[in-house]
Design a protein around this motif. Structure first.
Motif, PDB file in Angstrom:
ATOM      1  N   UNK A   9      61.648  72.231  51.617  1.00 54.31           N
ATOM      2  CA  UNK A   9      62.390  73.487  51.972  1.00 54.31           C
ATOM      3  C   UNK A   9      62.229  73.587  53.554  1.00 54.31           C
ATOM      4  N   UNK A  10      61.190  72.869  54.266  1.00 56.25           N
ATOM      5  CA  UNK A  10      61.069  72.930  55.536  1.00 56.25           C
ATOM      6  C   UNK A  10      62.147  72.058  56.167  1.00 56.25           C
ATOM      7  N   UNK A  11      62.974  71.243  55.694  1.00 55.30           N
ATOM      8  CA  UNK A  11      63.723  70.348  56.111  1.00 55.30           C
ATOM      9  C   UNK A  11      65.092  70.493  55.580  1.00 55.30           C
ATOM     10  N   UNK A  12      65.226  70.955  54.430  1.00 53.93           N
ATOM     11  CA  UNK A  12      66.375  70.879  53.403  1.00 53.93           C
ATOM     12  C   UNK A  12      66.890  72.220  53.150  1.00 53.93           C
ATOM     13  N   UNK A  13      68.408  72.478  53.502  1.00 54.47           N
ATOM     14  CA  UNK A  13      68.836  73.854  52.782  1.00 54.47           C
ATOM     15  C   UNK A  13      69.071  73.522  51.518  1.00 54.47           C
ATOM     16  N   UNK A  14      68.324  74.118  50.642  1.00 53.35           N
ATOM     17  CA  UNK A  14      68.747  74.118  49.436  1.00 53.35           C
ATOM     18  C   UNK A  14      69.808  75.082  48.839  1.00 53.35           C
ATOM     19  N   UNK A  15      69.857  76.173  49.609  1.00 56.33           N
ATOM     20  CA  UNK A  15      71.221  76.918  49.109  1.00 56.33           C
ATOM     21  C   UNK A  15      72.524  76.058  49.285  1.00 56.33           C
ATOM     22  N   UNK A  16      72.385  75.141  50.523  1.00 57.60           N
ATOM     23  CA  UNK A  16      73.704  74.075  50.602  1.00 57.60           C
ATOM     24  C   UNK A  16      73.645  73.290  49.477  1.00 57.60           C
ATOM     25  N   UNK A  17      72.728  72.764  48.964  1.00 61.62           N
ATOM     26  CA  UNK A  17      72.526  71.659  47.892  1.00 61.62           C
ATOM     27  C   UNK A  17      73.111  72.322  46.578  1.00 61.62           C
ATOM     28  N   UNK A  18      72.603  73.743  46.456  1.00 61.81           N
ATOM     29  CA  UNK A  18      73.009  74.106  45.131  1.00 61.81           C
ATOM     30  C   UNK A  18      74.520  74.631  45.146  1.00 61.81           C
ATOM     31  N   UNK A  19      75.153  74.700  46.492  1.00 60.26           N
ATOM     32  CA  UNK A  19      76.689  74.959  46.553  1.00 60.26           C
ATOM     33  C   UNK A  19      77.256  73.852  45.915  1.00 60.26           C
ATOM     34  N   UNK A  20      76.789  72.722  46.149  1.00 62.50           N
ATOM     35  CA  UNK A  20      77.238  71.415  45.902  1.00 62.50           C
ATOM     36  C   UNK A  20      76.868  71.054  44.519  1.00 62.50           C
ATOM     37  N   UNK A  21      76.327  71.973  43.600  1.00 64.31           N
ATOM     38  CA  UNK A  21      76.102  71.290  42.117  1.00 64.31           C
ATOM     39  C   UNK A  21      74.759  70.724  42.076  1.00 64.31           C
ATOM     40  N   UNK A  22      73.909  70.447  43.182  1.00 67.60           N
ATOM     41  CA  UNK A  22      72.944  69.624  43.352  1.00 67.60           C
ATOM     42  C   UNK A  22      71.494  70.539  42.864  1.00 67.60           C
ATOM     43  N   UNK A  23      70.917  70.361  41.803  1.00 71.39           N
ATOM     44  CA  UNK A  23      69.805  71.414  41.349  1.00 71.39           C
ATOM     45  C   UNK A  23      68.527  70.562  40.975  1.00 71.39           C
ATOM     46  N   UNK A  24      68.299  69.237  41.220  1.00 72.84           N
ATOM     47  CA  UNK A  24      67.499  68.501  40.535  1.00 72.84           C
ATOM     48  C   UNK A  24      66.211  68.106  41.502  1.00 72.84           C
ATOM     49  N   UNK A  25      66.193  68.716  42.791  1.00 70.93           N
ATOM     50  CA  UNK A  25      64.818  68.712  43.538  1.00 70.93           C
ATOM     51  C   UNK A  25      64.047  69.931  43.794  1.00 70.93           C
ATOM     52  N   UNK A  26      62.934  69.654  44.072  1.00 72.73           N
ATOM     53  CA  UNK A  26      61.997  70.918  44.151  1.00 72.73           C
ATOM     54  C   UNK A  26      61.773  71.118  45.650  1.00 72.73           C
ATOM     55  N   UNK A  27      62.112  72.433  45.955  1.00 68.37           N
ATOM     56  CA  UNK A  27      61.899  72.935  47.415  1.00 68.37           C
ATOM     57  C   UNK A  27      60.393  72.766  47.799  1.00 68.37           C
ATOM     58  N   UNK A  28      59.446  72.945  46.705  1.00 67.36           N
ATOM     59  CA  UNK A  28      58.107  72.965  47.094  1.00 67.36           C
ATOM     60  C   UNK A  28      57.508  71.601  47.241  1.00 67.36           C
ATOM     61  N   UNK A  29      58.229  70.437  46.860  1.00 67.52           N
ATOM     62  CA  UNK A  29      57.352  69.246  46.823  1.00 67.52           C
ATOM     63  C   UNK A  29      57.016  68.913  48.227  1.00 67.52           C
ATOM     64  N   UNK A  30      55.898  67.916  48.344  1.00 65.26           N
ATOM     65  CA  UNK A  30      55.465  67.499  49.529  1.00 65.26           C
ATOM     66  C   UNK A  30      56.484  66.683  50.301  1.00 65.26           C
ATOM     67  N   UNK A  31      56.373  66.644  51.688  1.00 63.99           N
ATOM     68  CA  UNK A  31      56.997  65.654  52.319  1.00 63.99           C
ATOM     69  C   UNK A  31      56.618  64.266  52.214  1.00 63.99           C
ATOM     70  N   UNK A  32      57.571  63.598  52.258  1.00 64.09           N
ATOM     71  CA  UNK A  32      57.105  61.973  52.194  1.00 64.09           C
ATOM     72  C   UNK A  32      57.299  61.526  53.716  1.00 64.09           C
ATOM     73  N   UNK A  33      56.085  60.863  54.237  1.00 63.89           N
ATOM     74  CA  UNK A  33      55.902  60.302  55.773  1.00 63.89           C
ATOM     75  C   UNK A  33      56.391  58.877  55.412  1.00 63.89           C
ATOM     76  N   UNK A  34      57.202  58.311  56.674  1.00 65.83           N
ATOM     77  CA  UNK A  34      57.377  57.063  56.855  1.00 65.83           C
ATOM     78  C   UNK A  34      56.690  56.313  57.929  1.00 65.83           C
ATOM     79  N   UNK A  35      55.452  56.935  58.484  1.00 63.54           N
ATOM     80  CA  UNK A  35      54.763  56.280  59.359  1.00 63.54           C
ATOM     81  C   UNK A  35      54.340  54.936  58.834  1.00 63.54           C
TER      82      UNK A  35
END
Length: 289
Positions: A9-35
């Motif tokens: 949720x620090x990176x993604x606007x979940x309200x915007x995703x939900x407005x597109x009908x996308x509800x499969x993701x967890x806002x509290x999930x840990x970020x995945x780094x690509x270092x």
């Protein structure tokens, strides 16, 4: 590498995703780094990960509102992979060691993990009005297998900044060495030694390598710009004086002066093209601003 200092949720606007009908993701999930990451090329291709990332970029482009913020690469990467990966340990992605500051969620994580006012004060930490802190404080360096010096304050560029550089917990493997800057603070009532992250870098870099990293072109950049400004200021003073003088000329003298002035303008345009890569005849002051 999973990083729970920040959440989706620090990176993604979940309200915007939900407005597109996308509800499969967890806002509290840990970020995945690509270092650092390793991938199976055949599995990556079979799962069409690249295509899924591109699909999210297209969704962002077509959306009437921003689906994510703080960059354009992190969020589509996470959305495309979701949980379809095997996590490495946190010691494989100790990053941020050249960043100037920490975000509000990152600074909040420090406060939740035992950093009190005394600890921050001892480290020289300053808070912005929006909760960001400077310098960057890295706690992962103690047992890290990889140190990632990402950010603008690279160890070989520190002389450009009038700011305190990032600080790191002293690595276990370097406990017996001496340091130019070090502070001992209590984190959860246990004393912890912090050092300048840049000093760790220089322990592994030879003088020849350090010299090769130096940006000689930018060393004189500030002076070159100042000298150019002074030169143009002086030319403007001369030009204003000439304009005042021409008002007092006879008509024939004015026509001759204007012809000479047109020639000077052509020279100035040529210099502008060489300096700024533009064919426009805008005033130098507008260019400089």
């Amino acid at each position: 590498v999973r990083d729970c200092r920040e959440r989706w949720e620090d990176y993604i606007d979940f309200e915007a995703l939900h407005s597109l009908g996308i509800t499969d993701y967890d806002p509290q999930a840990c970020v995945t780094r690509r270092s650092i990451f390793a991938y199976d090329v055949s599995a990556w291709t079979k799962s069409n990960v690249t295509g899924r990332i591109e699909e999210w970029l297209l969704r962002y482009e077509r959306s009437s509102s921003d689906l994510w913020f703080d960059g354009v690469s992190m969020a589509p990467w996470m959305l495309a992979l979701d949980t379809d990966y095997m996590a490495l340990g946190e010691e494989w992605a100790c990053d941020g060691l050249s960043r100037e500051s920490m975000s509000l969620p990152e600074s909040r994580s420090l406060r939740k993990h035992g950093f009190d006012y005394t600890a921050f004060k001892t480290l020289g930490v300053q808070f912005s009005d929006y909760g960001r802190i400077q310098p960057y404080v890295a706690t992962c360096s103690s047992v890290a297998k990889v140190l990632h010096f990402d950010g603008g304050m690279r160890p070989w560029h520190l002389d450009r900044f009038d700011k305190m550089p990032p600080v790191c917990v002293l690595p276990v493997s370097l406990q017996e060495q001496q340091w130019k800057w070090s502070r001992r603070v209590k984190v959860y009532c246990e004393e912890t030694t912090f050092i300048s992250c840049a000093e760790v870098w220089w322990r592994y870099i030879s003088e020849d390598t350090a010299c090769a990293l130096k940006d000689f072109n930018k060393e004189w950049q500030a002076h070159e710009e100042m000298w150019l400004d002074h030169q143009l200021d002086a030319e403007e003073v001369v030009w204003v004086a000439q304009r005042e003088a021409v008002d007092k000329m006879q008509e024939d003298d004015q026509e001759r002066w204007f012809r000479e002035e047109d020639k000077l303008k052509d020279k100035r345009r040529l210099r502008f093209r060489q300096r700024w890569g533009s064919d426009e005849g805008a005033s130098w002051r507008a260019r400089r601003d």
